[in-house]
Design an enzyme around this catalytic site. Structure first.
Site, short mmCIF file in Angstrom:
data_model
loop_
_atom_site.label_atom_id
_atom_site.label_comp_id
_atom_site.label_asym_id
_atom_site.label_seq_id
_atom_site.Cartn_x
_atom_site.Cartn_y
_atom_site.Cartn_z
N LYS A 203 35.74 40.53 45.07
CA LYS A 203 34.96 39.37 44.45
C LYS A 203 33.42 39.86 44.36
O LYS A 203 32.85 40.21 45.05
CB LYS A 203 34.95 38.07 45.58
N ARG A 213 28.77 26.67 41.28
CA ARG A 213 27.81 26.11 42.27
C ARG A 213 27.21 24.65 42.26
O ARG A 213 27.07 24.00 43.00
CB ARG A 213 27.01 27.23 42.41
N LYS A 226 23.93 36.68 46.68
CA LYS A 226 24.95 36.81 47.54
C LYS A 226 25.31 38.46 47.65
O LYS A 226 26.53 38.76 47.98
CB LYS A 226 26.42 35.98 47.37
N GLU A 242 38.81 47.71 49.22
CA GLU A 242 38.82 46.33 49.74
C GLU A 242 40.49 45.94 49.77
O GLU A 242 40.71 45.08 50.63
CB GLU A 242 38.12 45.36 48.54
N LYS A 257 37.90 38.73 40.83
CA LYS A 257 37.03 37.75 40.40
C LYS A 257 35.45 38.17 40.12
O LYS A 257 35.11 38.83 41.08
CB LYS A 257 36.94 36.80 41.47
N SER A 283 34.07 29.63 36.49
CA SER A 283 33.61 28.36 35.91
C SER A 283 32.35 29.08 34.64
O SER A 283 32.56 28.53 33.70
CB SER A 283 32.58 27.79 36.76
N TYR A 322 40.09 26.78 35.09
CA TYR A 322 40.13 25.42 34.91
C TYR A 322 40.73 24.86 33.59
O TYR A 322 40.64 23.57 33.44
CB TYR A 322 38.45 25.06 34.92
C1 PBG Z 1 32.77 30.06 47.25
C2 PBG Z 1 33.36 30.25 45.90
C3 PBG Z 1 32.82 30.47 44.77
C4 PBG Z 1 33.61 30.41 43.78
C5 PBG Z 1 34.86 30.14 44.31
N1 PBG Z 1 34.53 30.25 45.56
C6 PBG Z 1 31.40 30.56 44.32
C7 PBG Z 1 30.40 31.49 44.99
O1 PBG Z 1 30.87 32.45 45.72
O2 PBG Z 1 29.49 31.61 45.07
C8 PBG Z 1 33.44 30.61 42.37
C9 PBG Z 1 34.35 29.82 41.28
C10 PBG Z 1 33.96 29.89 39.86
O3 PBG Z 1 32.86 30.15 39.46
O4 PBG Z 1 34.72 29.40 39.08
N2 PBG Z 1 32.93 30.98 48.06
#
Ligand code: PBG
Length: 335
Positions: A203, A213, A226, A242, A257, A283, A322
């Site tokens: 990730k 968010r 992050k 990982e 991701k 997203s 989505y």
């Molecule tokens: C939170 C989480 C996130 C997403 C899935 N779980 C956001 C982040 O890490 O800030 C993102 C999903 C998306 O953008 O569609 N742990």
């Protein structure tokens, strides 16, 4: 391969492209509703279905309205639904304790969905960002540092809570070190032997998550990035490390991701590790297509099918998107 004579005109690759039936016959990959995982958002209140500003045609459902989700997923043969909560601001605090409330939105959604014995699986994210007032995925100390081992203690309890409420798949999305092994042991010890773990393995610290968010209400709280726990976007070997660690610790499936900009990572992980690999069309990727389509500058359906197909080509076994309800309709000829 190099011994094959590829000279022209013996080889005319266009012969295999000349009409739909032959193109279909030699197609190397398939995309179907068997490949789709649908993320949904849940909120407090009654009879609510509110559209999310940053994600057109994506909604937050109140728990009583989840019947609609059940109907869509069942009718369109979507295989797995992922639940994300929009926690009210007054229930958020510094250590995200609402994550462990047996009456929180995720637990109530699980009860509701499970009471209908759906023929699709239900996945729950394990991380603290929907519940913390700082918007981070873990416990933060006074210096703003996200504490790994202290966070893991809570993630273990969150996983047991969701498993106890019927979650089929636990999906740690927090990127703390060591959490997969700890969660796996806790599940075994508590007799949740069949609960699957889908680890958000690779990730990345991406800018593509901002519409999400907004959807879970963490963006206004989050003051910093992050990068101390999500991966550097310039790294690739690290994703293999990982993945190896997560597999060794007991993950059943691993996730890459975001999706489209990270097809190389999906390809590498699948090629090198041959393990169930899931892609997440996040997203930002969703909204970029949606908003461009609303402006009339692209053909939405063909672009979505092309992007989801590219995940399959890269080696993904399944895709979190989505677009799942819109696309499965089309893939199942329900339109
Ligand atoms: C939170 C989480 C996130 C997403 C899935 N779980 C956001 C982040 O890490 O800030 C993102 C999903 C998306 O953008 O569609 N742990």
């Amino acid at each position: 391969m190099s011994k094959i004579d590829l000279s022209f005109p013996k080889n005319r690759l266009r012969r295999l492209r000349q009409s739909a039936w032959i193109r279909d016959l030699v197609e190397e990959n398939k995309l179907s509703s068997n490949d789709l995982i649908w993320p949904i958002f849940v909120c407090e209140g009654e009879n609510k279905k509110e559209e999310i500003d940053s994600m057109p045609n994506v909604y937050r459902y109140s728990v009583d309205n989840l019947n609609e989700v059940i109907d869509i997923a069942s009718e369109q043969k979507i295989k797995l639904v992922a639940i994300f909560p929009y926690t009210p601001q007054n229930l958020k605090n510094v250590d995200g304790k609402e994550a462990l409330n047996p009456k929180n939105l995720v637990c109530r959604s699980l009860q509701k969905l499970k009471s209908h014995s759906p023929d699709f699986g239900i996945m729950c994210d394990v991380a603290l960002d929907p519940y913390t007032d700082h918007g981070h995925d873990g416990i933060m100390n006074d210096d703003g540092k996200i504490l790994n081992d202290e966070t893991n203690e809570i993630l273990i309890r969150q996983s047991k809570l969701f498993a106890n409420h019927g979650a089929d798949v636990i999906a740690p999305s927090d990127m703390m070190d060591g959490r997969i092994g700890l969660i796996r042991s806790a599940l075994e010890e508590n007799n949740f032997k069949d609960t699957l773990i889908l680890s958000y393995t690779a990730k990345y610290a991406s800018s593509m998550y901002s519409p999400f968010r907004h959807a879970v209400g963490s963006s206004s709280n989050l003051k910093a990035n992050k990068r101390t726990y999500q991966m550097n976007v310039l790294n690739s070997d690290e994703a293999i490390r990982e993945a190896l660690i997560d597999i060794k610790e007991g993950a059943d499936m691993i996730m890459v991701k975001p999706g489209i900009s990270y097809l190389d990572i999906i390809y590498r992980i699948k090629e090198e590790l041959k393990y169930p690999t899931i892609a997440y069309q996040v997203s930002g990727e969703y909204s970029m297509i949606k908003l461009a389509a609303e402006k009339g500058v692209i053909d939405e359906k063909s672009i979505v099918i092309e992007q989801l197909s590219s995940f399959k080509r890269a080696g993904a076994d399944a895709i979190v998107t989505y677009y799942a309800p819109e696309v499965s309709k089309f893939l199942n000829f329900l339109d």
